[in-house]
Structure formats: structure tokens, C-alpha cells
Design an enzyme around this catalytic site. Structure first.
Site, PDB file in Angstrom:
ATOM      1  N   VAL A 190       0.823  -1.211   0.000  1.00 27.66           N
ATOM      2  CA  VAL A 190       0.000   0.000   0.000  1.00 27.66           C
ATOM      3  C   VAL A 190       0.864   1.272   0.000  1.00 27.66           C
ATOM      4  CG1 VAL A 190      -0.383   0.499   2.446  1.00 27.66           C
ATOM      5  CG2 VAL A 190      -2.264   0.749   0.822  1.00 27.66           C
ATOM      6  N   LYS A 191       2.155   1.117   0.256  1.00 28.05           N
ATOM      7  CA  LYS A 191       3.066   2.271   0.285  1.00 28.05           C
ATOM      8  C   LYS A 191       3.482   2.656  -1.138  1.00 28.05           C
ATOM      9  CE  LYS A 191       2.576   2.158   4.657  1.00 28.05           C
ATOM     10  NZ  LYS A 191       3.346   1.557   5.707  1.00 28.05           N
ATOM     11  N   HIS A 192       4.372   3.651  -1.260  1.00 31.19           N
ATOM     12  CA  HIS A 192       4.715   4.162  -2.594  1.00 31.19           C
ATOM     13  C   HIS A 192       5.363   3.117  -3.488  1.00 31.19           C
ATOM     14  CE1 HIS A 192       4.058   7.993  -0.606  1.00 31.19           C
ATOM     15  NE2 HIS A 192       4.184   8.622  -1.740  1.00 31.19           N
TER      16      HIS A 192
END
Ligand SMILES: *Cc1c(COP(=O)(O)O)cnc(C)c1O
Length: 384
Positions: A190-192
Site C-alpha cells: 500500500v506504500k509508494h
């Protein structure tokens, strides 16, 4: 009723989503076929590339952002009874990492318009036992590092940057990854940027980096590959470490993803600007503010709903329309575990009040303007 366009059900819009390209798959397959599955040449390669991207000197790859935070807590040599100041609004791992080392988290309040750790609250919470401040770059905006440094200097207090939300963001022109004594990143999907699970701790301090490299591998300073290269078999475990190693295969994915990170940050900023526009003048929902001396990497797009609106009802109604929203976060000190350790309501009044009204809208690089308008229209309907 799911949202319909021209009589067709629109697909569910999640609040976050990773992007896997053919180049990622190719890099992973190459790594799988290379003979190195766990610690091989791609680990230092990824460490160097990610550290260089952030302008930092040393990178230590680990198998989660949580492990990176734990490495940081060990590298500053916390002792039982030490206190670590953590913002009340963050992912639980920011505080848990201090507990792993026997230290006591002390929860500081947050600014109501940014949800960043409030230096005024930090100043009040500092005691002779304070050894570190965890600066969380909430939603993608760097915390106020200069203000926190002023509080920390001359007191032997370390700044640990929890930059899990903020790769690519700037504070007064300086990149995240260089702002803490140790800066921690997560590569959760879900992070970059993702390595499936993974993380990295960045630092300017070579000795701390060496310490963290040993800590991520049982507290043993050499690894199998370096021993093999030296034709040696003996190793010494110098302290109690963990197995926090990030496999070569996952570093290959990270390397391939890194080439697209800058573009993703720009996409997120473009989507945030579309949201800002579409929400302008909507009394029911106010976007968080970004300070003029910073840029925001927009891991999350968070709005504050007006006080009379029932947030959980909005969450449910948006879901019925096929739109995934989320809440980042309930105050850490109100989780059962922390209540059981004597924490409770009243420790961070701003965080406790604002956390009831915040809602995270969908935000990921592949979102279109049509998606943004669909979310805002649904929010209008849900928030009445
Ligand atoms: C994601 C995240 C972490 C933990 O990262 P994992 O890779 O999931 O262990 C820590 N702090 C914050 C603020 C995060 O968002």
C-alpha cells in the site's frame, strides 16, 4: 447499491493499490534464476540505490518497515526505562518498536490541521528519561524537523524519522531519508514502492548502519556471502539480533520499482490537487493542510469531516457505493494493549477528538480524474 455509469456497475475502488509492471516480473524471475534467493548481490545494490535516491549515505534493507524502526531503536542503544516520544496518531508500529527494546512510549499530541506531531506537545512531554522522538511524516508530509531538532539538541535525544508515508517528500528543500538520525521506510504494497513486504533504515552514520546490518541478521557481523568470499567459516554473534533480512528476490522487485518512484509521487500529487479542487468549498469535508515549507508525497489523502457528521456512517455508505475508504488512525494509546499498560483517554486530546472525524479517501497513482470525481460525488451523497 454500487455506483453505476450508463447502467454498468463500476469496479470497487480501493483506498490504495500497488502497480506491478512487466519489468518488475522480469527482474524477479531473473533474481530467482540467479542462484541467490536470500542475501545476495541485489541487497547492497538496492540499499545503495534507494539511499542514493533519498540523498542518504547508508541504507540497511530489512523485511518490513517495522523491522526498520526496530533497527533504529537498537542503533540508538535504548535501555529499559528510557522514554520515546511518539505521536498519538500513527501506525502502531511507530510505538511498538520502542516497546520491543524495553523503552516506554510517551504519546505526544498532533496538530489538528495536519495530524503531524506537535512540537509544542513534545516540549511538554520531554523528561530527563527521553531518549528519542519518532517524527512520523503523516500521510506523506514531513514533520517539523527543525522544531524537533531544537528540542532534541543538547539533551542527547535522537530523532527517528518514521518516513514510511513519505518517500520523495521535501522539508525546506531537504529530502526525507536525510531528516532523522535514522529514517525508516516501508515497502508494503500500500506504500509508494513495494517489495511485497520490506523496509529500509537510512542514516548518515556508518557505525549505526553497521550495527543495524548485524542486528538484522541475529547480531552476527558477517554474512554467509562475505564469509564465502573470504574463504572463512567462523562467525561471532556479538548481541541478540533477529532475522530481519530482505531476500535478494524482493530487492530485485524494489530495484525495478525504484525507477518509477518519482513518477508515482508526481501522480499522487496530481491526484491530491484534483481532490483539493473538487473539495474546495465543501463544508462537510476539509482536506488536511500542507505547510508552505514542505512538499507532500501523499501516501494518503485524508479529509476531516465536520463535527456533526457520523464518520462511520460515511465509511459504510461509501462502501455501499463501491468506494473503499479507511481510517488512519485510531489513537495508538487507546488500543487494548496500551490501555492494559496504563494508557488511556486524555493523553492527547486533539488526536482523540480529530481521529473520530478523519476519513482516508482512495489514493494511488493509477487513479483518474473520473475516479476522483466519483469519490467526491459519493462523499457528497454520503455526508449529508
Ligand atoms: C506501514 C507503516 C509502518 C510499518 O511498516 P510495515 O512494512 O508494514 O512493517 C510503520 N509506520 C508507519 C507510519 C507506516 O505507515
Amino acid at each position: 447499491m454500487p455506483d453505476r455509469e450508463g447502467g454498468i456497475d463500476l469496479p470497487f475502488l480501493p483506498y490504495g493499490k500497488q502497480q506491478i509492471a512487466d519489468a518488475d516480473i522480469k527482474a524477479v524471475v531473473e533474481a530467482l534464476c540467479s542462484g541467490w534467493l536470500t542475501t545476495g548481490p541485489r541487497v547492497p545494490e538496492f540499499e545503495k540505490a534507494f539511499a542514493a535516491h533519498c540523498g542518504a549515505r547508508e541504507g540497511v534493507a530489512v523485511n518490513s518497515g517495522t523491522a526498520a524502526l526496530h533497527c533504529a531503536m537498537r542503533a540508538i542503544r535504548l535501555a529499559p526505562g528510557d522514554e520515546v516520544i511518539v505521536p498519538a496518531i500513527t501506525f502502531v508500529a511507530s510505538a511498538n518498536a520502542a516497546v520491543y527494546e524495553g523503552a516506554t512510549p510517551v504519546f505526544a499530541d498532533v496538530e489538528s490541521d495536519t495530524l503531524l506531531i506537535d512540537p509544542v506537545s513534545v516540549a511538554i512531554k520531554i523528561t530527563p528519561k527521553t531518549r528519542a522522538i519518532v517524527a512520523v511524516d503523516y500521510a506523506g508530509q514531513p514533520a517539523d524537523y527543525d522544531a524537533l531538532r531544537d528540542l532534541a539538541k543538547d539533551r542527547g535525544i535522537a530523532i527517528i524519522a518514521d518516513a514510511c508515508h513519505a518517500p520523495g517528500a521535501l522539508y525546506k528543500g531537504r529530502r526525507t531519508g536525510t531528516l532523522g538520525d535514522v529514517s525508516c521506510f516501508s515497502f508494503h504494497p500500500v506504500k509508494h514502492l513495494t517489495t511485497c513486504e520490506g523496509g529500509m533504515a537510512l542514516t548518515e552514520d556508518a557505525a549505526m548502519a553497521a550495527h543495524m546490518r548485524a542486528f538484522r541478521s541475529h547480531g552476527i557481523a558477517s554474512d554467509h556471502r562475505s564469509r564465502e568470499a573470504a574463504g572463512a567459516h567462523a562467525y561471532d554473534m556479538v548481541e541478540l539480533g533477529y532475522n530481519y533480512r530482505l531476500p535478494d528476490v524482493q530487492c530485485a522487485l524494489g530495484m525495478a520499482q525504484l525507477t518509477r518512484l518519482e513518477g508515482w509521487v508526481a501522480s499522487r500529487q496530481r491526484i491530491a490537487a484534483l481532490y483539493d479542487n473538487a473539495l474546495a468549498g465543501m463544508a462537510e469535508a476539509t482536506p488536511l493542510k500542507t505547510h508552505g515549507d514542505r512538499t507532500n508525497a501523499h501516501h494518503l489523502y485524508v479529509v476531516k469531516l465536520a463535527d456533526h457528521i457520523n464518520r462511520d456512517r460515511v465509511f459504510a455508505r461509501m462502501r455501499e457505493e463501491g468506494i473503499g475508504t479507511n481510517v488512519h488512525y485510531a489513537p495508538v494509546h487507546l488500543h487494548s494493549y496500551y490501555r492494559g499498560r496504563g494508557y488511556g483517554p486524555g493523553l492527547a486530546p486533539v488526536a482523540e477528538a480529530v481521529s473520530k472525524q478523519i476519513l482516508t479517501l482512495p489514493m494511488f497513482p493509477a487513479m483518474t480524474e473520473t475516479d476522483v470525481n466519483r469519490v467526491v460525488a459519493a462523499l457528497h451523497r454520503a455526508a449529508v
